[in-house]
Design an enzyme around this catalytic site. Structure first.
Site, PDB file in Angstrom:
ATOM      1  N   HIS A  58       0.664  -1.340  -0.036  1.00  0.00           N
ATOM      2  CA  HIS A  58       0.042   0.031   0.038  1.00  0.00           C
ATOM      3  C   HIS A  58       0.880   1.311  -0.252  1.00  0.00           C
ATOM      4  O   HIS A  58       0.732   1.996  -0.916  1.00  0.00           O
ATOM      5  CB  HIS A  58      -0.910   0.214   1.307  1.00  0.00           C
ATOM      6  CG  HIS A  58      -1.869   1.324   1.559  1.00  0.00           C
ATOM      7  ND1 HIS A  58      -2.947   1.439   1.281  1.00  0.00           N
ATOM      8  CD2 HIS A  58      -1.320   2.332   1.848  1.00  0.00           C
ATOM      9  CE1 HIS A  58      -3.626   2.404   1.749  1.00  0.00           C
ATOM     10  NE2 HIS A  58      -2.359   3.301   2.127  1.00  0.00           N
ATOM     11  N   GLU A  59       2.018   1.358   0.893  1.00  0.00           N
ATOM     12  CA  GLU A  59       2.880   2.762   1.075  1.00  0.00           C
ATOM     13  C   GLU A  59       3.602   2.653  -0.226  1.00  0.00           C
ATOM     14  O   GLU A  59       3.904   3.688  -0.720  1.00  0.00           O
ATOM     15  CB  GLU A  59       3.648   2.346   2.107  1.00  0.00           C
ATOM     16  CG  GLU A  59       2.923   2.409   3.472  1.00  0.00           C
ATOM     17  CD  GLU A  59       1.974   3.572   3.882  1.00  0.00           C
ATOM     18  OE1 GLU A  59       2.221   4.525   3.216  1.00  0.00           O
ATOM     19  OE2 GLU A  59       0.912   3.337   4.417  1.00  0.00           O
ATOM     20  N   HIS A  62       1.577   4.347  -2.961  1.00  0.00           N
ATOM     21  CA  HIS A  62       1.778   5.923  -2.727  1.00  0.00           C
ATOM     22  C   HIS A  62       3.279   6.434  -3.199  1.00  0.00           C
ATOM     23  O   HIS A  62       3.272   7.443  -4.077  1.00  0.00           O
ATOM     24  CB  HIS A  62       1.782   6.304  -1.101  1.00  0.00           C
ATOM     25  CG  HIS A  62       0.497   6.120  -0.608  1.00  0.00           C
ATOM     26  ND1 HIS A  62      -0.601   6.706  -0.983  1.00  0.00           N
ATOM     27  CD2 HIS A  62       0.000   5.549   0.597  1.00  0.00           C
ATOM     28  CE1 HIS A  62      -1.593   6.254  -0.233  1.00  0.00           C
ATOM     29  NE2 HIS A  62      -1.217   5.587   0.620  1.00  0.00           N
ATOM     30  N   ASP A 168      -6.007   8.506   3.824  1.00  0.00           N
ATOM     31  CA  ASP A 168      -5.785   9.006   2.388  1.00  0.00           C
ATOM     32  C   ASP A 168      -7.008   9.701   1.875  1.00  0.00           C
ATOM     33  O   ASP A 168      -6.866  10.692   1.089  1.00  0.00           O
ATOM     34  CB  ASP A 168      -5.437   7.579   1.620  1.00  0.00           C
ATOM     35  CG  ASP A 168      -4.222   6.858   2.048  1.00  0.00           C
ATOM     36  OD1 ASP A 168      -3.317   7.683   2.400  1.00  0.00           O
ATOM     37  OD2 ASP A 168      -4.196   5.784   1.677  1.00  0.00           O
TER      38      ASP A 168
HETATM   39 ZN   LIG Z   1      -2.253   5.223   2.503  1.00  0.00          ZN
END
Ligand SMILES: [Zn+2]
Length: 377
Positions: A58-59, A62, A168
């Site tokens: 997930h990170e 980004h 987010d």
């Molecule tokens: Zn996030």
């Protein structure tokens, strides 16, 4: 982040674990171990590890999008409460922030689709959702692992889309608002929405005796306030110039000075960096660290020119403090030289900028008070 250990590097980004991270593994082991003994404990720890692999992905979602926009990503740190990607600077275009913010939750969607597919291939798909609901009672198995991870990814997706900072969803909302209203107003409104949501969540949690949820609400409430403060500071910083913030009364060195002289200065002043100047021309900078290194190496009898750093970041006096701060953070340098054209003015570091901001904030409050008292009279 202090107290964290590097695990591996992906696309030039350090992935680190904080020393408190094993707590979550213990928690998983304890939770499942209390029901299924030693093998349950191992399974619980494995679940948490698998969950944090999803969090890293997930990170990375980004981070990789941020890198595409030329934003450096320093590191991803894993904490027991989740992961944090440290960006070298803030994206200033709303479209960029939107895409960076949305990329993380999208990774969870892709993972969830993959897990549904894997469960389908195995014939374990909980079509009516009853399999997911019965998870807390399920015995350790590959099926339980996949179903648990599916539920976790769906939860990560939903939780992260709550439109409140620091989630987010808060960034997505701010980015969309900023497209129409500008960054400053967008942030104010998004922070307000986040705080109202957090307040509602907090009240619900208190009335239902859910302490953990109340803590999350408090965390979200503070996150929104912090984001607003950061944006206000940035607005203030962008109105102040670097020429107002550099240290005008700094002690300087001549090329013939010895390292001992700097040691004297370090002991009697709070100044951390010293410019070596000859006839108004900057030759280099001696930092406190360089002096300490020279002391440790026993080379403190030398001239300052032997330990000075000749490659110093040059910043124009007309630059705003916001831009200056971003430049320092982006390049990871502690100190820069301020120039007006070819004319050297002085040194500036992160602390000088923070100090200028601090004073400017006080001046503004004082002005607002004056205006307020005039109105009251
Ligand atoms: Zn996030």
């Amino acid at each position: 982040m202090r107290g964290s250990l590097r695990l591996l590097q992906v696309a030039g980004i350090d992935i680190k674990v904080h020393f408190t991270f094993p707590l979550i593994l213990l928690l998983g082991a304890f939770d499942w171990g209390s029901k299924y003994g030693a093998s349950g404990a191992a399974f619980g720890a494995l679940l948490m590890l698998a969950l944090f692999v999803c969090v890293v992905l997930h990170e990375l979602g980004h981070s990789l999008v941020a890198q595409r926009f030329g934003i450096p990503v320093r590191e991803i740190v894993l904490l027991p409460i989740g992961g944090v990607a440290m960006l070298g600077k803030m994206p200033r275009k709303p479209v960029q922030e939107l895409l960076i913010a949305i990329a993380g939750p999208l990774v969870n969607v892709v993972l969830a689709i993959g897990l549904v597919f894997a469960l389908g291939v195995r014939g374990d798909l909980p079509l009516d959702g009853s399999g997911l609901l019965a998870l807390s009672k399920a015995a350790p198995s590959v099926e339980t692992l996949l179903q648990w991870l599916l539920a976790a990814n769906v939860s990560l997706f939903v939780f992260n889309l709550i439109p409140a900072f620091p989630m987010d969803g808060g960034r997505i909302l701010r980015a969309v608002l900023a497209m129409f209203l500008g960054f400053s107003r967008g942030t104010k409104i998004a922070a307000g929405v986040g705080q109202v949501l957090a307040l509602g969540l907090g009240l619900y949690a208190i009335f239902n005796g859910q302490i953990l949820l109340a803590l999350v609400a408090a965390f979200v409430f503070m996150g929104a306030g912090q984001e607003r403060a950061v944006e206000e500071a940035r607005t203030l910083l962008s109105t102040l110039r670097l020429g107002d913030a550099y240290n005008k009364h700094a002690l300087t060195l001549a090329p013939g000075d010895s390292v001992h002289r700097v040691i004297d200065y370090l002991l009697t002043s709070y100044q951390p960096d010293f410019a070596v100047v000859l006839g108004g021309r900057l030759l280099g900078v001696v930092t406190r660290d360089a002096v300490l290194q020279a002391l440790a190496a026993g080379t403190d009898d030398n001239y300052v020119t032997g330990i000075m750093n000749r490659e110093i970041l040059r910043l124009e006096a007309g630059l705003s403090l916001a831009e200056a701060r971003e430049k320092l953070a982006e390049l990871g340098v502690p100190v820069a030289a301020v120039f007006e054209g070819e004319h050297y003015l002085g040194l500036v570091n992160q602390e000088d900028i923070n100090e200028a901001l601090h004073i400017a904030a006080f001046l503004r409050i004082a002005q607002e008070r004056k205006a307020g008292s005039l109105f009251a009279a």
